[in-house]
Design a protein around this motif. Structure first.
Motif, PDB file in Angstrom:
ATOM      1  N   GLU A 103     -27.430  81.196  35.864  1.00  0.00           N
ATOM      2  CA  GLU A 103     -26.707  79.927  35.990  1.00  0.00           C
ATOM      3  C   GLU A 103     -27.623  78.750  35.681  1.00  0.00           C
ATOM      4  OE1 GLU A 103     -25.011  79.948  39.870  1.00  0.00           O
ATOM      5  OE2 GLU A 103     -23.584  81.537  39.375  1.00  0.00           O
ATOM      6  N   ALA A 137     -27.154  75.915  32.774  1.00  0.00           N
ATOM      7  CA  ALA A 137     -27.217  74.488  33.087  1.00  0.00           C
ATOM      8  C   ALA A 137     -28.275  73.808  32.229  1.00  0.00           C
ATOM      9  CB  ALA A 137     -27.524  74.291  34.575  1.00  0.00           C
ATOM     10  N   GLN A 165     -27.687  70.821  29.475  1.00  0.00           N
ATOM     11  CA  GLN A 165     -28.426  69.563  29.619  1.00  0.00           C
ATOM     12  C   GLN A 165     -29.259  69.256  28.372  1.00  0.00           C
ATOM     13  OE1 GLN A 165     -28.700  67.335  32.229  1.00  0.00           O
ATOM     14  NE2 GLN A 165     -30.340  66.134  31.304  1.00  0.00           N
TER      15      GLN A 165
END
Lengths: 88, 130
Positions: free
Chosen positions: A58, A62, A66
């Motif tokens: 995860e 992320a 980003q």
């Protein structure tokens, strides 16, 4: 090995039943996967049960979202900048 | 699994490759598109310091330079942001120059590195983790 672990995790003994390697070899691999943060150990009686840790994957997703967004913004600005007469 | 944590982008710019190289390596140009403040010199070992529009900082170091084609640096957000490597490559293109960008998170490599480095189990481990 990770694909055999399922949601409830597995012990080295359980995995060795499904794999063509010894329980000792499975235990060694599990401890290496634990060092890498890919599985999390919990004691269960005389054995250790390992569960797949979702966090690293995860976190990776992320990070990609980003970092990818940052590059999209940067390259959009670069595109606008080179369209500028002062640069070309 | 290292390739799972990489971001790849590319863009064509209507300028000669030498000009494109200046755009991606000179602070006077970088500060128009890369970040608000950029300290970078295309020399291996040179410090990298970037301040984004929102004030966020990244610090790093230039690792590899193959002028006027390829630049690679590593950076991280102090104090403990995950380090990543950024590779920027300039390639001649019909429309001018093509710029390829690859940013790769390094923390995953660090975590798995000591295990993978062990010759007896590295390939097995990668196969098992796949």
């Amino acid at each position: 090995m990770l694909s055999l672990m399922g949601g409830s995790g597995a012990t080295a003994t359980e995995l060795a039943r499904e794999l063509p390697i010894t329980r000792q070899a499975v235990a060694k691999h599990l401890s290496q996967l634990a060092s890498a943060g890919l599985v999390a150990p919990t004691r269960q009686g005389r054995e250790t049960r390992y569960r797949i840790t979702p966090e690293p994957l995860e976190d990776a997703v992320a990070w990609i979202v980003q970092a990818g967004g940052e590059w999209d913004d940067r390259l959009a600005r670069l595109s606008a900048y080179v369209g500028d007469d002062r640069v070309a | 699994m290292t390739d799972d944590t990489a971001v790849e982008r590319e863009i064509t710019v209507p300028v000669e490759p030498e000009r494109a190289w200046e755009l991606v390596t000179e602070p006077q140009h970088l500060e128009h598109w890369f970040a608000e403040q950029v300290e970078l010199e295309p020399t291996p070992g040179a410090p990298v310091r970037v301040v984004a529009d929102d004030g966020g900082e990244r610090h790093g170091v230039v690792e590899e330079v193959d002028a006027p084609r390829r630049l690679r640096f590593v950076w991280y957000a102090p104090p403990d942001g995950p380090p990543s490597s950024v590779e920027i490559e300039v390639v001649p293109d019909a429309g001018g120059s093509r710029i390829f960008v690859t940013e790769r998170e390094l923390i995953t490599i660090d975590a798995v590195g000591p295990v993978v480095a062990s010759p007896s189990s590295g390939s097995d481990l990668l196969a098992l983790a796949a």
